[in-house]
Motif scaffolding. Structure first.
Motif, PDB file in Angstrom:
ATOM      1  N   GLU A 156      23.813   3.887   1.417  1.00 51.05           N
ATOM      2  CA  GLU A 156      22.987   5.100   1.371  1.00 51.05           C
ATOM      3  C   GLU A 156      21.536   4.844   1.747  1.00 51.05           C
ATOM      4  O   GLU A 156      20.738   5.771   1.825  1.00 51.05           O
ATOM      5  N   ASN A 190      15.057   3.486   0.819  1.00 53.69           N
ATOM      6  CA  ASN A 190      15.081   2.190   0.125  1.00 53.69           C
ATOM      7  C   ASN A 190      13.732   1.981  -0.543  1.00 53.69           C
ATOM      8  O   ASN A 190      12.724   1.793   0.127  1.00 53.69           O
ATOM      9  N   SER A 191      13.692   2.042  -1.828  1.00 51.58           N
ATOM     10  CA  SER A 191      12.399   1.788  -2.487  1.00 51.58           C
ATOM     11  C   SER A 191      12.324   0.377  -3.049  1.00 51.58           C
ATOM     12  O   SER A 191      11.252  -0.226  -3.086  1.00 51.58           O
ATOM     13  N   GLY A 220      24.856  -2.967  -6.027  1.00 53.42           N
ATOM     14  CA  GLY A 220      26.177  -3.569  -5.891  1.00 53.42           C
ATOM     15  C   GLY A 220      26.599  -4.533  -6.987  1.00 53.42           C
ATOM     16  O   GLY A 220      27.498  -5.335  -6.779  1.00 53.42           O
ATOM     17  N   GLY A 244      20.806  -1.661  -8.746  1.00 53.79           N
ATOM     18  CA  GLY A 244      20.269  -0.808  -7.688  1.00 53.79           C
ATOM     19  C   GLY A 244      19.244   0.194  -8.171  1.00 53.79           C
ATOM     20  O   GLY A 244      18.261   0.483  -7.482  1.00 53.79           O
TER      21      GLY A 244
HETATM   22  P1  AMP Z   1      24.172   0.400  -7.380  1.00 52.27           P
HETATM   23  O1  AMP Z   1      23.652  -0.631  -8.342  1.00 52.27           O
HETATM   24  O2  AMP Z   1      24.380  -0.109  -6.010  1.00 52.27           O
HETATM   25  O3  AMP Z   1      25.358   1.093  -7.934  1.00 52.27           O
HETATM   26  O4  AMP Z   1      23.023   1.481  -7.287  1.00 52.27           O
HETATM   27  C1  AMP Z   1      22.637   2.244  -8.415  1.00 52.27           C
HETATM   28  C2  AMP Z   1      21.719   3.369  -7.988  1.00 52.27           C
HETATM   29  O5  AMP Z   1      20.524   2.829  -7.414  1.00 52.27           O
HETATM   30  C3  AMP Z   1      22.300   4.299  -6.961  1.00 52.27           C
HETATM   31  O6  AMP Z   1      21.865   5.607  -7.264  1.00 52.27           O
HETATM   32  C4  AMP Z   1      21.683   3.829  -5.669  1.00 52.27           C
HETATM   33  O7  AMP Z   1      21.607   4.812  -4.695  1.00 52.27           O
HETATM   34  C5  AMP Z   1      20.310   3.393  -6.120  1.00 52.27           C
HETATM   35  N1  AMP Z   1      19.767   2.333  -5.256  1.00 52.27           N
HETATM   36  C6  AMP Z   1      20.392   1.210  -4.873  1.00 52.27           C
HETATM   37  N2  AMP Z   1      19.616   0.462  -4.083  1.00 52.27           N
HETATM   38  C7  AMP Z   1      18.440   1.133  -3.961  1.00 52.27           C
HETATM   39  C8  AMP Z   1      17.238   0.877  -3.257  1.00 52.27           C
HETATM   40  N3  AMP Z   1      17.075  -0.237  -2.534  1.00 52.27           N
HETATM   41  N4  AMP Z   1      16.244   1.784  -3.347  1.00 52.27           N
HETATM   42  C9  AMP Z   1      16.411   2.898  -4.068  1.00 52.27           C
HETATM   43  N5  AMP Z   1      17.514   3.185  -4.764  1.00 52.27           N
HETATM   44  C10 AMP Z   1      18.543   2.337  -4.707  1.00 52.27           C
END
Ligand code: AMP
Ligand code: MG
Length: 412
Positions: free
Chosen positions: A187, A202-203, A251, A304
């Protein structure tokens, strides 16, 4: 779930620290932010000689009878800062002296000029004075041979000034750790690009990069990888060869596209995952090789959610990176503060609630929680200056109660 202190201890023992041989020499001007490898011992006294703390008159105060006010001195010379021509001050003589100038031979006191009346070359002094007054004694800032900065100190601007004051121009510092930075997530879109449907910007990459640099790391910015196991495997294997550490975000939980943990398990060893802290529960870490004799990158798999990523970085990755860099690891410096409103909490995890502290009119440290404690709300970090730290077994806390806070902006 591991308690925080246990997870941190394990992490610190796993990452270790750079060896004493992994050092390099840097010029003073380039040493800010670097970690000192050896104690610095002062090669000299500062100040090198007794000098004047005031503009005034250097003289021998008690060489004659009578009160200070009854006596007179004859001004025989002037000494400016930097002037070291020989002057010997005899009884009844005074030397006009400026701040920073060496106190001439024979004088034991400097009378500031506001305390002196002068008529031609003759001065009188007002009031009563103390022998030795207004003299900065040689070595009273730093004595020759004293350790002025201990090994393991991260050098800041004050150290630069201190080192310059003793004439040191080269330093032995630890090499900088290399950290590969990766974001994972299908995403993710970079700022500057149009945002497709279903995407977010991407923050994480944009706050982790400067935080790593602030810690003195050399960052290999590897951008974003898709949620694809093969792509993640390839990126990790490469990063592990090029860097001491690999920092990833996303992830690491139990979703269908969460491959970071799986790949870490495949390539190396998971030290642990799931720490009993909030925010930040899914945090995975471990070495990216199975061979304990081989040197490979160590992975910090941050969650994430931006707030979870920043909190786990501050609480787990940061101290580990500091220790690896050669720094002495300090315990979290918490302060007591009074809650301006109640906070809600369920026992089970150690909680790091975003909040703002300030000194009240009554002079007390008062802390106000940020209105949203969701781990997706990055504004809660940007608009706060501390965490309210609540113990694992703690429940909700009432307004007016004393809590511990942890200021965090020094890490941003
Ligand atoms: P995940 O740990 O991959 O399941 O991500 C958990 C949440 O963090 C989800 O809502 C993602 O869209 C968001 N997220 C993951 N990576 C980033 C990122 N680099 N910047 C902003 N939000 C993120
Ligand atoms: Mg994801």
């Amino acid at each position: 779930m591991r308690p925080y202190s246990e997870a941190l201890q394990q992490l610190l023992s796993d990452v270790g620290r750079l060896s004493q041989s992994e050092v390099e020499s840097v010029e003073l001007m380039n040493a800010t932010g670097r970690v000192l490898a050896n104690d610095v011992v002062s090669p000299m006294n500062v100040p090198p000689k007794d000098n004047s703390a005031m503009d005034g008159y250097a003289l021998k105060l008690n060489e004659a009878d009578g009160t200070d006010a009854e006596r007179t001195w004859v001004v025989t010379a002037t000494r400016l800062a930097g002037d070291a021509t020989e002057i010997n001050v005899l009884a009844g003589q005074a030397v006009r002296i400026m701040t920073g100038a060496e106190v001439p031979e024979g004088a034991d006191t400097v009378i500031m000029q506001e305390e002196v009346t002068r008529d031609g070359d003759v001065i009188r002094i007002k009031g009563e004075h103390r022998e030795g007054e207004n003299i900065r004694v040689a070595g009273n800032d730093i004595a020759e041979g004293r350790t002025i900065i201990a090994a393991g100190t991260r050098l800041d601007a004050s150290h630069m000034g201190l080192l310059a004051s003793v004439g040191v121009d080269k330093l032995s510092v630890y090499r900088q750790p290399t950290v590969a930075l990766l974001s994972t997530g299908d995403e993710l879109t970079e700022p500057g690009q149009p945002l497709p449907a279903g995407a977010i910007y991407n923050s994480n990459r944009y706050f982790l990069l400067p935080m790593l640099e602030k810690l003195g790391c050399k960052v290999l910015d590897l951008g974003t990888i898709r949620d694809d196991k093969a792509a993640i495997r390839q990126a990790f294997a490469q990063a592990a060869q090029d860097a001491d550490f690999v920092v990833t975000t996303g992830g690491v939980s139990v979703g269908d596209a969460d491959f970071v943990k799986e790949v870490l398990d495949e390539l190396g060893n998971i030290d642990f995952w799931k720490v009993a802290i909030k925010p930040g529960k899914p945090f995975a870490c471990g070495s990216l090789t199975k061979d304990p004799t081989k040197k490979a990158g160590y992975l910090f798999g941050l969650p994430g959610n931006p707030v979870s990523a920043i909190v786990t970085f501050m609480l787990l990755a940061r101290p580990a990176l500091e220790q690896f860099s050669g720094q002495a690891v300090q315990p979290l410096a918490m302060l007591p503060a009074k809650l301006s409103q109640s906070v809600r909490k369920r026992p089970g995890r150690m909680d790091f609630q975003r909040a703002n502290y300030k000194v009240s009119e009554a002079g007390e440290l008062v802390v106000t929680p940020f209105n949203s404690q969701s781990s997706g709300v990055l504004s809660s970090i940007a608009e706060s200056n501390c965490f309210i730290v609540l113990a694992r077994d703690q429940g909700s806390v009432d307004e007016g109660a004393q809590v511990e806070i942890l200021p965090f902006r020094q890490w941003l």
